[in-house]
Enzyme design. Structure first.
Site, PDB file in Angstrom:
ATOM      1  N   PHE A 172       0.834  -1.209   0.000  1.00 41.64           N
ATOM      2  CA  PHE A 172       0.000   0.000   0.000  1.00 41.64           C
ATOM      3  C   PHE A 172       0.866   1.254   0.000  1.00 41.64           C
ATOM      4  O   PHE A 172       0.514   2.264  -0.595  1.00 41.64           O
ATOM      5  CB  PHE A 172      -0.920   0.001   1.224  1.00 41.64           C
ATOM      6  CG  PHE A 172      -0.272  -0.590   2.448  1.00 41.64           C
ATOM      7  CD1 PHE A 172       0.531   0.178   3.276  1.00 41.64           C
ATOM      8  CD2 PHE A 172      -0.430  -1.946   2.750  1.00 41.64           C
ATOM      9  CE1 PHE A 172       1.160  -0.373   4.389  1.00 41.64           C
ATOM     10  CE2 PHE A 172       0.200  -2.504   3.861  1.00 41.64           C
ATOM     11  CZ  PHE A 172       0.998  -1.712   4.684  1.00 41.64           C
ATOM     12  N   TYR A 173       2.024   1.202   0.649  1.00 39.37           N
ATOM     13  CA  TYR A 173       2.954   2.338   0.696  1.00 39.37           C
ATOM     14  C   TYR A 173       3.723   2.458  -0.619  1.00 39.37           C
ATOM     15  O   TYR A 173       3.819   3.552  -1.192  1.00 39.37           O
ATOM     16  CB  TYR A 173       3.924   2.149   1.861  1.00 39.37           C
ATOM     17  CG  TYR A 173       4.977   3.227   1.992  1.00 39.37           C
ATOM     18  CD1 TYR A 173       4.684   4.448   2.602  1.00 39.37           C
ATOM     19  CD2 TYR A 173       6.279   3.018   1.527  1.00 39.37           C
ATOM     20  CE1 TYR A 173       5.653   5.437   2.730  1.00 39.37           C
ATOM     21  CE2 TYR A 173       7.260   4.002   1.656  1.00 39.37           C
ATOM     22  CZ  TYR A 173       6.937   5.206   2.261  1.00 39.37           C
ATOM     23  OH  TYR A 173       7.903   6.175   2.387  1.00 39.37           O
ATOM     24  N   THR A 174       4.262   1.351  -1.109  1.00 47.55           N
ATOM     25  CA  THR A 174       5.047   1.417  -2.339  1.00 47.55           C
ATOM     26  C   THR A 174       4.182   1.818  -3.536  1.00 47.55           C
ATOM     27  O   THR A 174       4.630   2.541  -4.427  1.00 47.55           O
ATOM     28  CB  THR A 174       5.749   0.081  -2.631  1.00 47.55           C
ATOM     29  OG1 THR A 174       4.775  -0.969  -2.722  1.00 47.55           O
ATOM     30  CG2 THR A 174       6.750  -0.256  -1.537  1.00 47.55           C
ATOM     31  N   LYS A 177       3.691   5.558  -3.230  1.00 44.22           N
ATOM     32  CA  LYS A 177       4.922   6.298  -3.517  1.00 44.22           C
ATOM     33  C   LYS A 177       5.310   6.223  -4.992  1.00 44.22           C
ATOM     34  O   LYS A 177       5.906   7.165  -5.532  1.00 44.22           O
ATOM     35  CB  LYS A 177       6.054   5.788  -2.630  1.00 44.22           C
ATOM     36  CG  LYS A 177       5.934   6.220  -1.170  1.00 44.22           C
ATOM     37  CD  LYS A 177       5.930   7.737  -1.037  1.00 44.22           C
ATOM     38  CE  LYS A 177       5.957   8.193   0.403  1.00 44.22           C
ATOM     39  NZ  LYS A 177       5.977   9.663   0.535  1.00 44.22           N
TER      40      LYS A 177
END
Length: 268
Positions: A172-174, A177
């Site tokens: 979810f973060y990658t 980003k």
């Protein structure tokens, strides 16, 4: 023992001076700690009129007090949850009244907490995008009018090399980003005629206090292992990211836009 005495020599805020930043209105999100606090300190050292947004009001108060005492140029701040876009817009308006028109925006705020793949819910996925991507667009939207009327500006979005490496445990973060790079390029194209530049910074593993404490708790060997994959055998610190942001904010980079600058000591 602090990370600076245990792992690496402390990096000071001394460095290049950018006359074009003096007196300029600078807004930084997530400015209370880590990379964000270093950004605030560096811009205050340049003589900019700095405002920052931080989730925790006590953290914001302490950071502003410390940096004001260290630089003689106290920053202004607002305590806001950036997932609340209405509150974000209000905070930006309030800070603009105190620092003047925002000429530099650093979209720094984010959170790279981990969660096992099987435990991710639709609600958590959406919340992570609110935390790591959505507010960057709406903060930019809120300042481009003032930037254009003032003659131009610089927007700096914080990305990450984590998606370039395919880091596990935080899809979810990658994903969010990786979207920062696309948003940066499209936004640069859209606002370029208003003399607004838009770039992003993709840091490697930066040893903030939070990152160090988590690594010590989970796997202390990560420090040595990460150095092995870096070309330069020295840990990244928040000032290494802040110094890149200073250059992107200053007139020295006046024709640089739509780019992503990787600051990772040579990992990717």
């Amino acid at each position: 023992m602090s990370i600076h005495s245990e792992l690496i020599p402390r990096v000071t805020v001394e460095g290049a001076v950018y006359p074009s930043l003096k007196g300029k209105g600078v807004l930084i999100t997530g400015g209370g700690s880590g990379i964000g606090a270093s950004l605030v300190e560096h811009f205050c050292t340049q003589g900019a009129r700095v405002g920052f947004i931080e989730l925790n009001s006590d953290t914001a108060d302490e950071t502003a007090r410390r940096i004001g005492a260290a630089t003689g140029n106290p920053p202004h701040h607002e305590a806001v949850d950036l997932r609340d876009i209405g509150a974000l817009r209000t905070a930006i308006s309030s800070l603009s009244e105190r620092i003047g028109p925002v000429r530099v925006l650093v979209n720094n705020a984010g959170n790279d907490d981990r969660m096992p793949l099987e435990n991710v819910t639709p609600e958590y996925w959406d919340e992570r995008f609110q935390t790591n991507l959505r507010h960057q667009f709406f903060a930019a939207q809120a300042v481009i009018g003032d930037m254009a009327r003032a003659g131009g500006g610089s927007i700096i979005n914080m990305g990450s090399i984590s998606w370039m490496r395919g880091a596990a445990g935080l899809i979810f973060y990658t994903t969010a980003k990786s979207a920062v790079m696309g948003m940066t390029k499209s936004l640069a194209r859209e606002v370029g005629e208003r003399n607004i530049r838009v770039n992003s910074i993709a840091p490697g593993w930066v040893l903030t206090e939070r990152q160090v404490e988590r690594a010590k708790r989970i796997y202390h060997g990560k420090f040595a292992e990460y150095l092995e994959v870096q070309c330069l055998k020295e840990h990244l610190l928040p000032p290494d990211i802040a110094r890149m942001a200073l250059w992107l904010a200053a007139d020295d980079s006046r024709l640089v836009t739509a780019q992503t600058f990787i600051v990772d000591a040579g990992v990717v």
